[in-house]
Design a protein around this motif. Structure first.
Motif, short mmCIF file in Angstrom:
data_model
loop_
_atom_site.label_atom_id
_atom_site.label_comp_id
_atom_site.label_asym_id
_atom_site.label_seq_id
_atom_site.Cartn_x
_atom_site.Cartn_y
_atom_site.Cartn_z
N PRO A 72 0.65 -1.22 -0.12
CA PRO A 72 0.06 0.00 -0.08
C PRO A 72 0.71 1.31 0.10
CG PRO A 72 -0.02 -1.07 2.13
CD PRO A 72 0.54 -2.04 1.28
N GLY A 73 2.09 1.16 0.41
CA GLY A 73 2.89 2.36 0.50
C GLY A 73 3.67 2.78 -0.55
N THR A 74 3.84 1.80 -1.64
CA THR A 74 4.95 1.57 -2.42
C THR A 74 4.32 2.46 -3.71
OG1 THR A 74 5.81 -0.50 -1.78
CG2 THR A 74 6.20 0.39 -4.08
N VAL A 75 5.49 3.39 -4.45
CA VAL A 75 5.02 3.93 -5.41
C VAL A 75 4.90 3.14 -6.77
CG1 VAL A 75 5.91 5.84 -7.17
CG2 VAL A 75 6.23 6.09 -4.59
N ILE A 76 3.94 3.36 -7.42
CA ILE A 76 3.97 2.45 -8.56
C ILE A 76 3.70 3.49 -9.86
CG2 ILE A 76 2.33 0.74 -9.98
CD1 ILE A 76 1.30 -0.15 -7.24
N VAL A 77 4.47 3.13 -10.75
CA VAL A 77 4.65 3.83 -12.19
C VAL A 77 4.28 2.97 -13.27
CG1 VAL A 77 5.82 5.36 -13.72
CG2 VAL A 77 6.42 5.56 -11.36
N MET A 78 3.11 3.30 -13.93
CA MET A 78 2.59 2.43 -15.05
C MET A 78 3.73 2.76 -16.31
SD MET A 78 -1.45 2.58 -14.84
CE MET A 78 -1.43 4.47 -15.44
N GLU A 84 -4.43 6.27 -24.96
CA GLU A 84 -5.87 6.97 -24.51
C GLU A 84 -6.20 7.27 -23.21
OE1 GLU A 84 -5.16 4.15 -26.19
OE2 GLU A 84 -6.11 4.09 -28.10
N GLU A 85 -6.69 8.36 -22.94
CA GLU A 85 -7.03 8.96 -21.60
C GLU A 85 -7.74 8.08 -20.91
OE1 GLU A 85 -9.80 12.47 -20.17
OE2 GLU A 85 -8.11 13.09 -21.03
N MET A 86 -8.60 7.35 -21.06
CA MET A 86 -9.32 6.47 -20.28
C MET A 86 -8.53 5.22 -19.79
SD MET A 86 -12.18 5.74 -18.91
CE MET A 86 -13.14 7.10 -19.65
N ASP A 87 -7.72 4.66 -20.47
CA ASP A 87 -6.78 3.70 -20.21
C ASP A 87 -6.00 4.08 -18.86
OD1 ASP A 87 -7.64 1.61 -21.89
OD2 ASP A 87 -6.45 2.37 -23.58
N VAL A 88 -5.46 5.35 -19.07
CA VAL A 88 -4.50 5.86 -18.18
C VAL A 88 -5.37 6.09 -16.76
CG1 VAL A 88 -3.38 8.16 -17.46
CG2 VAL A 88 -2.94 7.18 -19.87
N VAL A 89 -6.58 6.79 -16.88
CA VAL A 89 -7.42 6.94 -15.89
C VAL A 89 -7.73 5.90 -15.19
CG1 VAL A 89 -9.99 7.57 -14.97
CG2 VAL A 89 -8.53 9.18 -16.63
N VAL A 90 -8.18 4.63 -15.73
CA VAL A 90 -8.15 3.38 -15.21
C VAL A 90 -7.17 2.96 -14.44
CG1 VAL A 90 -8.74 1.05 -15.66
CG2 VAL A 90 -10.18 2.73 -16.85
N GLY A 91 -5.79 2.89 -15.17
CA GLY A 91 -4.82 2.58 -14.34
C GLY A 91 -4.47 3.50 -13.10
N LEU A 92 -4.56 4.49 -13.31
CA LEU A 92 -4.45 5.40 -12.00
C LEU A 92 -5.27 5.01 -10.69
CD1 LEU A 92 -3.75 8.84 -13.73
CD2 LEU A 92 -2.08 7.60 -12.27
N GLU A 93 -6.62 4.97 -11.26
CA GLU A 93 -7.58 4.46 -10.37
C GLU A 93 -7.20 3.13 -9.75
OE1 GLU A 93 -11.40 5.19 -12.37
OE2 GLU A 93 -11.67 7.23 -11.53
N ALA A 94 -6.71 2.32 -10.44
CA ALA A 94 -6.35 0.99 -9.83
C ALA A 94 -5.27 1.05 -8.93
CB ALA A 94 -5.99 0.19 -10.96
N GLY A 95 -4.76 2.19 -8.69
CA GLY A 95 -3.84 2.35 -7.62
C GLY A 95 -2.48 2.92 -8.20
N ALA A 96 -2.22 2.97 -9.33
CA ALA A 96 -0.98 3.69 -9.83
C ALA A 96 -0.81 4.97 -9.34
CB ALA A 96 -0.68 3.42 -11.45
N ASP A 98 1.65 7.24 -11.01
CA ASP A 98 1.98 7.80 -12.24
C ASP A 98 2.13 7.06 -13.37
OD1 ASP A 98 2.85 9.97 -13.71
OD2 ASP A 98 5.06 9.87 -12.86
N TYR A 99 2.51 7.60 -14.67
CA TYR A 99 2.59 6.83 -15.73
C TYR A 99 3.36 7.45 -16.86
CZ TYR A 99 -0.44 10.02 -18.32
OH TYR A 99 -0.75 11.32 -18.79
N LEU A 100 3.95 6.46 -17.51
CA LEU A 100 4.76 7.05 -18.84
C LEU A 100 4.20 6.15 -20.00
CD1 LEU A 100 8.47 7.03 -17.38
CD2 LEU A 100 7.25 9.02 -18.52
N THR A 101 4.07 7.04 -21.14
CA THR A 101 3.83 6.40 -22.42
C THR A 101 4.86 6.02 -23.10
OG1 THR A 101 1.73 7.62 -22.05
CG2 THR A 101 2.14 6.67 -24.42
N LYS A 102 4.81 4.76 -23.57
CA LYS A 102 5.89 4.38 -24.65
C LYS A 102 5.72 4.67 -26.05
CE LYS A 102 6.26 -0.26 -22.53
NZ LYS A 102 6.33 -1.54 -22.56
N PRO A 103 6.71 5.00 -26.84
CA PRO A 103 8.24 5.06 -26.10
C PRO A 103 8.65 6.23 -25.43
CG PRO A 103 7.95 5.89 -28.55
CD PRO A 103 6.59 5.48 -28.00
#
Length: 230
Positions: A72-78, A84-96, A98-103
């Protein structure tokens, strides 16, 4: 030395990340599958997880939920090819967090990793107890209560609420929130901020009575945690 978990099935990317991060002094566990990632997570703690969402044996968003529950206290970066914005939002709501988009450039990823590891330190004074009406933010305990009942917040959600609580009743700009809660040299989308504000609102509202102090959106500027005295 920080301990990082890299979950990436692409051999080229995984090798580059592992080699590069080790060269910058980090201890790395590289897992190529969700099964391997959960085995690693259950075996020890990590300071930060770099999580590829496109894994062969389990959807990355579901794995994100499982890692968040275990750490619960660990940083998760996707790490995601899903722009797509919705995919990013779903990932953040799942507990991430932050995120980086490839490449992406390794320098950008390294800057994000450093930023998140720095932000592990609390924002207000370590012994601060911030009281806004029925809402209490205890920094030392990293505990939030509303009307005496504890509110379960994730790491960045707590940091965000604590930052707003410091200046309760005062407008705080998006730039200030991104700098203080994420990184002073942040570059890229601030969608992360909006998703985390929405999550904090939901968790507070779910507590029922008493009503929490609202977080007001100031369009074109930022947010304000309302103070009963204000």
């Amino acid at each position: 030395m920080a301990e990082l978990l890299v979950v990436e099935d692409d051999e080229t990317i995984g090798t580059a990340l592992t080699t590069g991060l080790r060269a910058h002094g980090h201890a790395i566990s590289w897992q190529r599958t969700a099964h391997g990632a959960m085995a690693a997570v259950n075996g020890r703690g990590f300071d930060l997880v770099l999580l590829d969402l496109g894994l062969p044996d389990l959807d990355g968003v579901e794995l994100c939920r499982r890692i968040r529950a275990a750490l619960p206290g660990t940083v998760i970066v996707m790490l995601t090819a899903r722009a797509e914005e919705m995919d990013v939002v779903v990932g953040l709501e799942a507990g991430a967090d932050d995120y980086l988009t490839k490449p992406f450039r390794f320098g950008e990823l390294l800057a994000r990793v450093r930023a998140h590891l720095r932000r592990s330190a609390t924002l207000p004074p370590a012994d601060a107890v911030l009281t806004i009406g029925d809402l209490v933010v205890d920094v030392a305990a990293r505990r939030v209560t509303l009307g005496g009942a504890e509110v379960q917040l994730r790491t960045k959600e707590f940091d965000l609420l604590a930052r707003l609580a410091i200046d309760a009743g005062t407008a705080v700009s998006r730039e200030t929130l991104m700098a203080d809660v994420w990184d002073a040299h942040w570059f890229g989308s601030t969608k992360t901020l909006d998703v985390h504000v929405a999550a904090v609102r939901r968790r507070l509202a779910a507590m029922g009575d008493p009503a929490p102090p609202p977080i007001t959106t100031l369009r074109g500027h930022g947010y304000r945690l309302e103070s009963p005295a204000g």
